[in-house]
Design a protein around this motif. Structure first.
Motif, mmCIF file in Angstrom:
data_model
loop_
_atom_site.group_PDB
_atom_site.id
_atom_site.type_symbol
_atom_site.label_atom_id
_atom_site.label_comp_id
_atom_site.label_asym_id
_atom_site.label_seq_id
_atom_site.Cartn_x
_atom_site.Cartn_y
_atom_site.Cartn_z
ATOM 1 N N SER A 279 48.648 27.579 45.274
ATOM 2 C CA SER A 279 48.178 28.969 45.240
ATOM 3 C C SER A 279 47.545 29.403 46.544
ATOM 4 O O SER A 279 47.712 30.533 46.991
ATOM 5 N N HIS A 280 46.757 28.496 47.160
ATOM 6 C CA HIS A 280 46.079 28.851 48.401
ATOM 7 C C HIS A 280 45.559 27.598 49.089
ATOM 8 O O HIS A 280 45.652 26.495 48.544
ATOM 9 N N ALA A 281 45.027 27.781 50.282
ATOM 10 C CA ALA A 281 44.757 26.640 51.164
ATOM 11 C C ALA A 281 43.352 26.070 51.029
ATOM 12 O O ALA A 281 42.971 25.202 51.822
ATOM 13 N N HIS A 282 42.563 26.496 50.058
ATOM 14 C CA HIS A 282 41.273 25.827 49.845
ATOM 15 C C HIS A 282 41.517 24.403 49.347
ATOM 16 O O HIS A 282 42.411 24.146 48.538
ATOM 17 N N ALA A 283 40.649 23.477 49.819
ATOM 18 C CA ALA A 283 40.895 22.056 49.570
ATOM 19 C C ALA A 283 40.812 21.683 48.095
ATOM 20 O O ALA A 283 41.427 20.705 47.668
ATOM 21 N N ASP A 284 40.054 22.458 47.308
ATOM 22 C CA ASP A 284 40.005 22.131 45.876
ATOM 23 C C ASP A 284 41.299 22.512 45.164
ATOM 24 O O ASP A 284 41.442 22.266 43.960
ATOM 25 N N HIS A 285 42.249 23.071 45.921
ATOM 26 C CA HIS A 285 43.582 23.355 45.376
ATOM 27 C C HIS A 285 44.691 22.613 46.112
ATOM 28 O O HIS A 285 45.837 22.625 45.658
ATOM 29 N N MET A 286 44.351 22.005 47.245
ATOM 30 C CA MET A 286 45.418 21.306 47.980
ATOM 31 C C MET A 286 44.946 20.046 48.690
ATOM 32 O O MET A 286 45.720 19.467 49.452
ATOM 33 N N PRO B 75 42.832 38.900 45.158
ATOM 34 C CA PRO B 75 41.678 38.915 46.067
ATOM 35 C C PRO B 75 40.901 37.600 46.042
ATOM 36 O O PRO B 75 40.399 37.181 44.998
ATOM 37 N N HIS B 76 40.809 36.960 47.198
ATOM 38 C CA HIS B 76 40.056 35.722 47.326
ATOM 39 C C HIS B 76 39.602 35.611 48.779
ATOM 40 O O HIS B 76 39.910 36.475 49.595
ATOM 41 N N TYR B 77 38.886 34.554 49.115
ATOM 42 C CA TYR B 77 38.345 34.429 50.475
ATOM 43 C C TYR B 77 39.432 34.122 51.494
ATOM 44 O O TYR B 77 39.261 34.348 52.692
ATOM 45 N N GLY C 235 45.583 30.932 40.269
ATOM 46 C CA GLY C 235 44.900 30.358 41.421
ATOM 47 C C GLY C 235 43.462 30.866 41.388
ATOM 48 O O GLY C 235 42.878 31.011 40.304
ATOM 49 N N ASP C 236 42.891 31.177 42.555
ATOM 50 C CA ASP C 236 41.528 31.716 42.601
ATOM 51 C C ASP C 236 41.580 33.214 42.861
ATOM 52 O O ASP C 236 42.320 33.674 43.740
ATOM 53 N N THR C 237 40.743 33.937 42.155
ATOM 54 C CA THR C 237 40.795 35.392 42.291
ATOM 55 C C THR C 237 39.484 36.031 41.873
ATOM 56 O O THR C 237 38.777 35.509 41.018
ATOM 57 N N LEU D 226 34.734 37.235 44.326
ATOM 58 C CA LEU D 226 36.092 36.738 44.524
ATOM 59 C C LEU D 226 36.391 35.526 43.644
ATOM 60 O O LEU D 226 37.229 34.696 43.962
ATOM 61 N N HIS D 227 35.648 35.408 42.556
ATOM 62 C CA HIS D 227 35.961 34.495 41.451
ATOM 63 C C HIS D 227 35.756 35.257 40.152
ATOM 64 O O HIS D 227 35.226 36.375 40.144
ATOM 65 N N LEU D 228 36.149 34.644 39.041
ATOM 66 C CA LEU D 228 35.969 35.260 37.728
ATOM 67 C C LEU D 228 34.863 34.550 36.960
ATOM 68 O O LEU D 228 34.577 33.372 37.197
#
Ligand SMILES: [Zn+2]
Length: 256
Positions: free
Chosen positions: A63-70, A143-145, A164-166, A200-202
């Motif tokens: 979903s995105h390049a933050h380390a908690d996702h990749m 929308p995320h960082y 992903g994160d939003t 930018l989170h839920l």
């Protein structure tokens, strides 16, 4: 192969005791997609696959390049590079920053020899549409960082969507429209004694509103900030969203 989703990790930010970060295996019609590779997801993934080399993954979506996702995408890359170097590349669907971040870790071993492009073939998200095995893969900028692609996988008899994160966004209602399973991040900072900014989170309310507005049939809450009382979050969600509420945990199997 039954149609199912298996949770590899359910924490946001860092793994938390006894948890891993975001990662999910989606199996349908004999086709296996991994959604995100957060910290600690690849060990359980290889166990599920019964393969040290990661054989049996047909496509990956990040979903995105933050380390908690990749963070563990590099671990999976190593499993393929050292364990199955001659195998065909695996299609990888992700924002371009994901390849950049993977290369940032791998580049310590020297100049680019193309290895990460021999393990994966890269396809940019968001994009109009891809055909991925039995799925039509749709995606949306959320929308995320950093750039984050929400995804919607549509087959002729099943719809699975993942945020992903939003932060809150009207796009979420379209992403999860009538989904059989809507996987929604619910970082839920609001439970903490000193709540952090969370535009930018839920949280429980905004995650529930997203699922309600989408008309999703089932909601899988995930990406909990470590320490959050997940059952309390689920109760808060159920006050707004009428569908079935599932709470992600490592090893959870959701039949589809
Ligand atoms: Zn993130």
């Amino acid at each position: 192969m039954d149609s199912r989703l298996v949770v590899l990790g359910s924490s946001g930010a860092w793994p938390g005791a006894g948890h891993a970060c975001s990662g999910y295996v989606l199996e349908h019609r004999g086709f296996r997609v991994v959604l995100d590779f957060g910290y600690g997801t690849v060990g359980p993934l290889l166990t599920l696959l019964d393969s040290h080399a990661g054989d049996g993954v047909d496509a990956v979506v990040v979903s995105h390049a933050h380390a908690d996702h990749m963070g563990d995408l590099h671990a999976f890359y190593r499993a393929r590079w050292f364990g199955a170097r001659t195998a065909p590349p695996i299609p990888a669907f992700a924002p371009p920053q994901v390849r950049d971040q993977l290369w940032a870790v791998e580049s310590i071993d020297g100049p680019d020899d193309g290895a990460i492009d021999r393990v994966f073939t890269w396809h940019k998200l968001p994009a109009a549409e891809y055909t991925v095995g039995p799925w039509r893969l749709e995606s949306a900028d959320l929308p995320h960082y950093v750039p984050n692609a929400g995804v919607r996988l549509v087959s002729d008899d099943l719809v699975v969507a993942y945020t992903g994160d939003t932060g809150p966004s009207p796009v979420l209602a379209e992403l999860g429209r009538d989904a059989d399973l809507f996987i929604v991040e619910c970082t839920d900072y609001t439970q903490l004694a000193e709540p952090k900014k969370e535009q930018l989170h839920l949280n429980a309310r905004t995650a529930a509103e997203a699922a309600r507005d989408a008309g999703a049939k089932r909601l899988l809450l995930t990406h909990f900030w470590p320490g959050v009382d997940r059952e309390r979050t689920a109760r808060d969600v159920a006050e707004i969203y009428d569908g079935e509420v599932l709470v992600a945990r490592e090893g959870l199997v959701v039949g589809l």
